[in-house]
Design an enzyme around this catalytic site. Sequence first.
Site, PDB file in Angstrom:
ATOM      1  N   HIS A   1      47.468  36.827  39.634  1.00 53.68           N
ATOM      2  CA  HIS A   1      46.530  35.877  39.013  1.00 53.68           C
ATOM      3  C   HIS A   1      47.195  35.033  37.927  1.00 53.68           C
ATOM      4  O   HIS A   1      46.646  34.847  36.840  1.00 53.68           O
ATOM      5  CB  HIS A   1      45.265  36.587  38.495  1.00 53.68           C
ATOM      6  CG  HIS A   1      44.312  36.918  39.618  1.00 53.68           C
ATOM      7  ND1 HIS A   1      42.966  37.087  39.441  1.00 53.68           N
ATOM      8  CD2 HIS A   1      44.528  37.060  40.947  1.00 53.68           C
ATOM      9  CE1 HIS A   1      42.393  37.349  40.614  1.00 53.68           C
ATOM     10  NE2 HIS A   1      43.331  37.346  41.546  1.00 53.68           N
TER      11      HIS A   1
ATOM     12  N   HIS B   1      42.319  37.005  52.584  1.00 52.25           N
ATOM     13  CA  HIS B   1      41.523  35.900  52.055  1.00 52.25           C
ATOM     14  C   HIS B   1      42.365  34.667  51.784  1.00 52.25           C
ATOM     15  O   HIS B   1      43.503  34.763  51.336  1.00 52.25           O
ATOM     16  CB  HIS B   1      40.720  36.333  50.823  1.00 52.25           C
ATOM     17  CG  HIS B   1      41.508  36.656  49.595  1.00 52.25           C
ATOM     18  ND1 HIS B   1      41.781  35.714  48.642  1.00 52.25           N
ATOM     19  CD2 HIS B   1      42.056  37.811  49.150  1.00 52.25           C
ATOM     20  CE1 HIS B   1      42.455  36.285  47.651  1.00 52.25           C
ATOM     21  NE2 HIS B   1      42.647  37.554  47.933  1.00 52.25           N
TER      22      HIS B   1
ATOM     23  N   GLU C   1      36.701  35.586  48.615  1.00 52.13           N
ATOM     24  CA  GLU C   1      37.042  36.966  48.234  1.00 52.13           C
ATOM     25  C   GLU C   1      37.075  37.107  46.725  1.00 52.13           C
ATOM     26  O   GLU C   1      36.601  38.091  46.159  1.00 52.13           O
ATOM     27  CB  GLU C   1      38.396  37.361  48.835  1.00 52.13           C
ATOM     28  CG  GLU C   1      38.732  38.849  48.693  1.00 52.13           C
ATOM     29  CD  GLU C   1      39.492  39.205  47.407  1.00 52.13           C
ATOM     30  OE1 GLU C   1      39.692  40.396  47.172  1.00 52.13           O
ATOM     31  OE2 GLU C   1      39.860  38.289  46.628  1.00 52.13           O
ATOM     32  N   GLU C   2      37.641  36.095  46.079  1.00 48.71           N
ATOM     33  CA  GLU C   2      37.874  36.175  44.631  1.00 48.71           C
ATOM     34  C   GLU C   2      36.575  36.187  43.825  1.00 48.71           C
ATOM     35  O   GLU C   2      36.590  36.479  42.641  1.00 48.71           O
ATOM     36  CB  GLU C   2      38.771  35.017  44.166  1.00 48.71           C
ATOM     37  CG  GLU C   2      40.201  35.049  44.722  1.00 48.71           C
ATOM     38  CD  GLU C   2      41.065  36.147  44.118  1.00 48.71           C
ATOM     39  OE1 GLU C   2      40.577  36.935  43.298  1.00 48.71           O
ATOM     40  OE2 GLU C   2      42.249  36.215  44.497  1.00 48.71           O
TER      41      GLU C   2
ATOM     42  N   ASP D   1      46.307  42.278  51.546  1.00 45.69           N
ATOM     43  CA  ASP D   1      46.148  41.583  50.264  1.00 45.69           C
ATOM     44  C   ASP D   1      47.310  41.947  49.347  1.00 45.69           C
ATOM     45  O   ASP D   1      48.215  42.676  49.750  1.00 45.69           O
ATOM     46  CB  ASP D   1      44.796  41.978  49.629  1.00 45.69           C
ATOM     47  CG  ASP D   1      44.218  40.881  48.743  1.00 45.69           C
ATOM     48  OD1 ASP D   1      44.994  40.125  48.124  1.00 45.69           O
ATOM     49  OD2 ASP D   1      42.977  40.797  48.635  1.00 45.69           O
TER      50      ASP D   1
ATOM     51  N   ASP E   1      48.517  35.432  46.085  1.00 46.42           N
ATOM     52  CA  ASP E   1      47.236  36.128  46.274  1.00 46.42           C
ATOM     53  C   ASP E   1      46.235  35.119  46.832  1.00 46.42           C
ATOM     54  O   ASP E   1      45.707  34.325  46.072  1.00 46.42           O
ATOM     55  CB  ASP E   1      46.769  36.712  44.927  1.00 46.42           C
ATOM     56  CG  ASP E   1      45.400  37.370  45.001  1.00 46.42           C
ATOM     57  OD1 ASP E   1      44.904  37.587  46.101  1.00 46.42           O
ATOM     58  OD2 ASP E   1      44.825  37.640  43.929  1.00 46.42           O
TER      59      ASP E   1
END
Length: 341
Positions: free
Chosen positions: A311, A62, A200-201, A223, A171
């Site tokens: 994140h 992603h 995606e998130e 990922d 990410d």
Amino acid sequence: MDIEFLGKLVKAVGVSGYEDEVAELIKSEMEKYADSVEVDTMGNVIGLKKGNGKGKIMLAAHMDEIGFVVSHIDKNWFIFVSPVGGINVKTLISTRVIVHGRSKCYGIMGSIPPHAKKEKKELSIEDIFVDIGAKNKEEVLEKGIDIGSIITYDGDLKKLSGKRYTSKTMDDRIGVFILIETLKRVKSPYDVYFVATVQEEVGLRGAKVSGYKISPEIAIAVDVTLAMDVPDVKEHKMITELGKGPAITIMDRSVIGNRKLNSFIEKIAEEEKIPLQKNILMRGGTDAGSIHLIKEGVVSTTLSIPTRFVHSTVECVDMADVENAVTLLVKSLERLDSFVV
Ligand code: CO
Ligand code: ZN
């Protein structure tokens, strides 16, 4: 590997639903190596490297990133935000951000200095405000900032010790990077679709439609996963460790890695002497979670890059794991012939 390009990738803007800038960068890079590249209705970038008609395999990573949209501008011209994707509020204090109005302008996610008295309470996203330094309404409006304007983390790729690098948005730009490095080298009997997915998130959404369109026999999502080899984490809770190879997904919240495909990849890793870890992650999922449920089902798994501080603005990976992931994918795609679905 093209570290300079990775630097551009992690910097490019691409909050879920606003992936245009990063999509353009990926599209023009893929065009150098793919037989064709297209962008679908949702914005997924799909590069195709043709094989000899053996079948179709989809690699998905992603390109969207977690971020914010402006939800409110108060009377003192401070900006309040709604999160896009899974934001850990604790990581936000004193973070530098970019507010995307008509042009980009810098802002700070505010915090009250320890010198000032403050009540002790659990911090929530509603307490977070962005200060762009505006003194009046005109300064905000002039910049074209309004409800719905997006906000991204500011930050560059930085080299740490050895082969370790830190940046915002590893990410999953590191996954996109691996896809492009694989595209450069791969020779497979299969048609290989390299897909940089959107959204995606916010729930594995782009993979769902691009997977449906491609309708592959096999899919591998690339990922990040949690590297928890940091102080105070018990050995049995480390999930993965940095520098010990990419990790194949046994299970996460979105998918149970196809056992036959996993064994095939494990066998290749063993024969090629590539270190490989096993990933069990009970929080979070990947694009494979969407793809394996398309139509009558797709043989799917995820290959993950161990990442510390996921994140946050300082996500950290080891390039040795990245190199090993590329080699493992190239070798697996070459020899998929021996894998009977
Ligand atoms: Co993520
Ligand atoms: Zn991710």
